[in-house]
Design a protein around this motif. Structure first.
Motif, PDB file in Angstrom:
ATOM      1  N   LEU A 113      92.640 160.815  33.028  1.00  0.00           N
ATOM      2  CA  LEU A 113      91.737 161.081  31.899  1.00  0.00           C
ATOM      3  C   LEU A 113      92.488 161.041  30.569  1.00  0.00           C
ATOM      4  N   ALA A 114      93.695 161.588  30.568  1.00  0.00           N
ATOM      5  CA  ALA A 114      94.489 161.576  29.340  1.00  0.00           C
ATOM      6  C   ALA A 114      94.835 160.145  28.936  1.00  0.00           C
ATOM      7  N   LEU A 115      95.156 159.315  29.905  1.00  0.00           N
ATOM      8  CA  LEU A 115      95.528 157.930  29.601  1.00  0.00           C
ATOM      9  C   LEU A 115      94.344 157.125  29.065  1.00  0.00           C
ATOM     10  N   ILE A 116      93.161 157.337  29.634  1.00  0.00           N
ATOM     11  CA  ILE A 116      92.020 156.555  29.154  1.00  0.00           C
ATOM     12  C   ILE A 116      91.480 157.078  27.818  1.00  0.00           C
ATOM     13  N   SER A 117      91.897 158.271  27.425  1.00  0.00           N
ATOM     14  CA  SER A 117      91.445 158.807  26.140  1.00  0.00           C
ATOM     15  C   SER A 117      92.107 158.088  24.970  1.00  0.00           C
ATOM     16  N   ASN A 118      93.211 157.392  25.260  1.00  0.00           N
ATOM     17  CA  ASN A 118      93.921 156.633  24.239  1.00  0.00           C
ATOM     18  C   ASN A 118      94.416 157.532  23.098  1.00  0.00           C
ATOM     19  N   ASN A 119      94.795 158.760  23.461  1.00  0.00           N
ATOM     20  CA  ASN A 119      95.317 159.714  22.493  1.00  0.00           C
ATOM     21  C   ASN A 119      96.623 160.271  23.047  1.00  0.00           C
TER      22      ASN A 119
ATOM     23  N   SER B  31      96.837 163.889  24.142  1.00  0.00           N
ATOM     24  CA  SER B  31      96.134 164.311  25.350  1.00  0.00           C
ATOM     25  C   SER B  31      97.073 164.333  26.558  1.00  0.00           C
ATOM     26  N   LEU B  32      98.215 163.670  26.467  1.00  0.00           N
ATOM     27  CA  LEU B  32      99.191 163.706  27.560  1.00  0.00           C
ATOM     28  C   LEU B  32      99.820 165.088  27.713  1.00  0.00           C
ATOM     29  N   LEU B  33      99.665 165.931  26.722  1.00  0.00           N
ATOM     30  CA  LEU B  33     100.176 167.297  26.821  1.00  0.00           C
ATOM     31  C   LEU B  33      99.393 168.107  27.859  1.00  0.00           C
ATOM     32  N   ILE B  34      98.136 167.750  28.059  1.00  0.00           N
ATOM     33  CA  ILE B  34      97.304 168.491  29.016  1.00  0.00           C
ATOM     34  C   ILE B  34      97.814 168.323  30.449  1.00  0.00           C
ATOM     35  N   PRO B  35      98.024 167.089  30.944  1.00  0.00           N
ATOM     36  CA  PRO B  35      98.550 166.980  32.313  1.00  0.00           C
ATOM     37  C   PRO B  35      99.974 167.539  32.430  1.00  0.00           C
ATOM     38  N   LEU B  36     100.746 167.426  31.372  1.00  0.00           N
ATOM     39  CA  LEU B  36     102.093 168.008  31.392  1.00  0.00           C
ATOM     40  C   LEU B  36     101.999 169.526  31.540  1.00  0.00           C
ATOM     41  N   PHE B  37     101.123 170.141  30.763  1.00  0.00           N
ATOM     42  CA  PHE B  37     100.921 171.583  30.861  1.00  0.00           C
ATOM     43  C   PHE B  37     100.433 171.970  32.260  1.00  0.00           C
ATOM     44  N   LEU B  38      99.477 171.228  32.801  1.00  0.00           N
ATOM     45  CA  LEU B  38      98.959 171.511  34.140  1.00  0.00           C
ATOM     46  C   LEU B  38     100.072 171.411  35.187  1.00  0.00           C
ATOM     47  N   PHE B  39     100.886 170.368  35.079  1.00  0.00           N
ATOM     48  CA  PHE B  39     102.014 170.181  35.999  1.00  0.00           C
ATOM     49  C   PHE B  39     102.949 171.396  35.938  1.00  0.00           C
ATOM     50  N   LEU B  40     103.260 171.845  34.722  1.00  0.00           N
ATOM     51  CA  LEU B  40     104.141 173.004  34.564  1.00  0.00           C
ATOM     52  C   LEU B  40     103.511 174.276  35.128  1.00  0.00           C
ATOM     53  N   VAL B  41     102.200 174.441  34.939  1.00  0.00           N
ATOM     54  CA  VAL B  41     101.510 175.606  35.496  1.00  0.00           C
ATOM     55  C   VAL B  41     101.622 175.599  37.018  1.00  0.00           C
TER      56      VAL B  41
END
Length: 102
Positions: free
Chosen positions: A47-53, A56-66
């Motif tokens: 989802l972050a990749l298709i958002s083209n922002n 937005s890659l911070l969201i999956p990074l944060f989820l991975f860290l959680v």
């Protein structure tokens, strides 16, 4: 798909009363203990990749860290307490999150 398929494959095992007290190590869980968490990380990354922002890659990074810092250690403790030796043997031969890597 990874998360859903892993859980659907585990469901018949968990629903069978003969498996009460047994740790499920089959299906996709034979490749990683927390394969369902990997599925969550991948779909959020998609989802972050298709958002083209780029932000937005911070969201999956944060989820991975959680998952790495919070959910996985707590889940491992729970599984160790519940299944004991079964979980000890399972974690010795199975990667934690990413099959064949970690």
């Amino acid at each position: 798909m990874l998360n859903t398929v892993s859980e659907l494959l585990r469901k018949p095992f968990k629903d069978n009363p003969l498996n009460k007290g047994k740790l499920y190590t089959g299906g996709l869980f034979k490749y990683a203990i927390h394969i369902n968490y990997l599925g969550d990380c991948l779909w959020v990354l998609g989802l972050a990749l298709i958002s083209n922002n780029i932000y937005s890659l911070l969201i999956p990074l944060f989820l991975f860290l959680v998952f790495i810092l919070g959910y996985i250690p707590k889940s491992d403790d729970y599984l160790q307490n519940k299944y004991g030796e079964q979980f000890t043997l399972y974690k010795q031969k199975t990667k934690k999150l990413i099959p064949f890597i970690w």
